[in-house]
Scaffold this motif. Structure first.
Motif, PDB file in Angstrom:
ATOM      1  N   PHE A 140      -0.366  -7.147  29.907  1.00 36.60           N
ATOM      2  CA  PHE A 140      -0.869  -7.983  31.012  1.00 36.60           C
ATOM      3  C   PHE A 140      -1.272  -7.071  32.174  1.00 36.60           C
ATOM      4  O   PHE A 140      -0.807  -5.940  32.277  1.00 36.60           O
ATOM      5  CB  PHE A 140       0.224  -8.970  31.457  1.00 36.60           C
ATOM      6  N   ASP A 141      -2.099  -7.598  33.063  1.00 36.52           N
ATOM      7  CA  ASP A 141      -2.503  -6.793  34.221  1.00 36.52           C
ATOM      8  C   ASP A 141      -1.456  -6.842  35.322  1.00 36.52           C
ATOM      9  O   ASP A 141      -1.382  -5.939  36.147  1.00 36.52           O
ATOM     10  CB  ASP A 141      -3.841  -7.305  34.773  1.00 36.52           C
ATOM     11  N   HIS A 142      -0.676  -7.934  35.347  1.00 41.43           N
ATOM     12  CA  HIS A 142       0.312  -8.056  36.414  1.00 41.43           C
ATOM     13  C   HIS A 142       1.465  -8.941  35.948  1.00 41.43           C
ATOM     14  O   HIS A 142       1.240  -9.962  35.290  1.00 41.43           O
ATOM     15  CB  HIS A 142      -0.322  -8.672  37.670  1.00 41.43           C
ATOM     16  N   LEU A 143       2.675  -8.543  36.308  1.00 39.61           N
ATOM     17  CA  LEU A 143       3.865  -9.349  36.016  1.00 39.61           C
ATOM     18  C   LEU A 143       4.418  -9.849  37.344  1.00 39.61           C
ATOM     19  O   LEU A 143       4.743  -9.044  38.235  1.00 39.61           O
ATOM     20  CB  LEU A 143       4.917  -8.499  35.293  1.00 39.61           C
ATOM     21  N   PRO A 193       7.393  -3.763  24.294  1.00 43.78           N
ATOM     22  CA  PRO A 193       7.763  -5.023  24.954  1.00 43.78           C
ATOM     23  C   PRO A 193       8.051  -4.817  26.441  1.00 43.78           C
ATOM     24  O   PRO A 193       9.127  -5.160  26.934  1.00 43.78           O
ATOM     25  CB  PRO A 193       9.011  -5.453  24.176  1.00 43.78           C
ATOM     26  N   ASN A 194       7.083  -4.245  27.126  1.00 42.70           N
ATOM     27  CA  ASN A 194       7.285  -3.931  28.540  1.00 42.70           C
ATOM     28  C   ASN A 194       6.264  -4.621  29.448  1.00 42.70           C
ATOM     29  O   ASN A 194       6.145  -4.301  30.622  1.00 42.70           O
ATOM     30  CB  ASN A 194       7.231  -2.410  28.764  1.00 42.70           C
ATOM     31  N   GLY A 195       5.497  -5.563  28.878  1.00 46.61           N
ATOM     32  CA  GLY A 195       4.543  -6.316  29.692  1.00 46.61           C
ATOM     33  C   GLY A 195       3.238  -5.602  29.960  1.00 46.61           C
ATOM     34  O   GLY A 195       2.358  -6.141  30.639  1.00 46.61           O
ATOM     35  N   GLU A 196       3.066  -4.387  29.415  1.00 42.98           N
ATOM     36  CA  GLU A 196       1.857  -3.606  29.732  1.00 42.98           C
ATOM     37  C   GLU A 196       0.577  -4.271  29.230  1.00 42.98           C
ATOM     38  O   GLU A 196      -0.513  -3.897  29.642  1.00 42.98           O
ATOM     39  CB  GLU A 196       1.959  -2.201  29.128  1.00 42.98           C
TER      40      GLU A 196
END
Ligand code: FE2
Length: 289
Positions: free
Chosen positions: A122-125, A117-120
């Protein structure tokens, strides 16, 4: 001066979602906001008819898709971001607080340990206030929590804003705040930020649920919202809004596609890993929600 912001809306009638193509006329660079993956719950079958229409528009206008932006992890439709990414190499972006949503739902669905659950996914946060250049257009990512902890608004050239589920059309009001990490008080504060933009700022909603006598409408303005929004027009105090919103949320049933949609959307639209027989499955937690 004429606007340099070009917008084309696409309505998914099944979920009453608007997706948008936004582009810069000089460079022909484009973004897509909140694309929908068609999903037939009864058969468990996905299809890309809606996303193909967006892709056809992009191609017919000779646009170069640079970004696919999600306003939040939607609970009412599946995202078609991976389909558009595969066709165009565009990057998928979402607000950085998506990690909080991923964490909540990793626990709800007891997801595999490899799902971080670290956003990885997605390509960009996006950080609050981050600026994205799209040719001559400037896009400001604004964190607007309340409906979920990670909602974003994308403000283009200080001229128009893609507002996700912060506000709906004035006669429909505002989005629910009873999902994990949601807060009516927080939504009220986000909406004040949004409604402090210049009165003529165009606002593009993510959904419309038309009241009797009108069809689906995607565009509104700060002025119209301040004058007539049934939940948050000028003069409505925070406490009054919170009471009304929380009372209404208690009466709402869960969105039809929340269970499949969340499992897909926190993975940036990717499907879960296949099981040992090569088949992909979604989960239904029983007697939990
Ligand atoms: Fe939503």
């Amino acid at each position: 001066m004429n606007s340099r912001v070009n917008v084309q809306a696409f309505l998914d009638k099944d979920s009453e979602t608007f997706s948008y193509v936004v582009w810069d006329a000089s460079s022909l660079k484009a973004i897509v906001i909140d694309p929908v993956l068609d999903f037939d719950y009864k058969s468990g079958r996905t299809s890309t008819t809606s996303a193909e229409a967006i892709l056809a528009f992009i191609k017919s206008h000779c646009l170069s898709l640079v970004w696919i932006l999600e306003t939040h992890a939607h609970a009412d439709h599946l995202s078609a971001a991976p389909f558009l990414k595969a066709a165009t190499q565009a990057k998928i972006g979402i607000g950085k607080h998506i990690t909080q949503v991923q964490e909540s739902f990793k626990a709800v669905f007891n997801l595999e340990k490899e799902f971080l659950p670290n956003g990885e996914q997605f390509d960009h946060l996006f950080e609050d206030g981050e600026i994205l250049k799209l040719g001559e257009l400037s896009i400001k990512a604004m964190h607007m929590p309340g409906h979920t902890p990670a909602d974003m608004v994308y403000l283009v050239n200080d001229e128009c804003a893609f507002i996700g589920d912060t506000l709906f059309q004035p006669d429909v009001g505002t989005a629910r705040c009873d999902f994990p990490g949601g807060s009516a008080k927080t939504l009220f504060q986000s909406i004040q930020k949004l409604l402090s933009l210049p009165l003529q700022t165009k606002l593009y909603v993510c959904h419309d649920y038309p009241t009797a006598g009108r069809g689906h409408e995607y565009e509104t303005t700060v002025a119209l919202q301040r004058e007539a929004n049934i939940h948050v027009r000028d003069g409505v105090a925070e406490q009054e809004f919170v009471l009304r919103r929380e009372t209404r949320d208690k009466s709402l049933s869960m969105p039809r596609l929340i269970l499949p949609a969340i499992q897909i959307n926190i993975r940036a639209g990717k499907l879960p890993p296949a099981e040992s027989n090569g088949q992909v499955y979604l989960k239904i937690p029983l007697n939990m929600l």
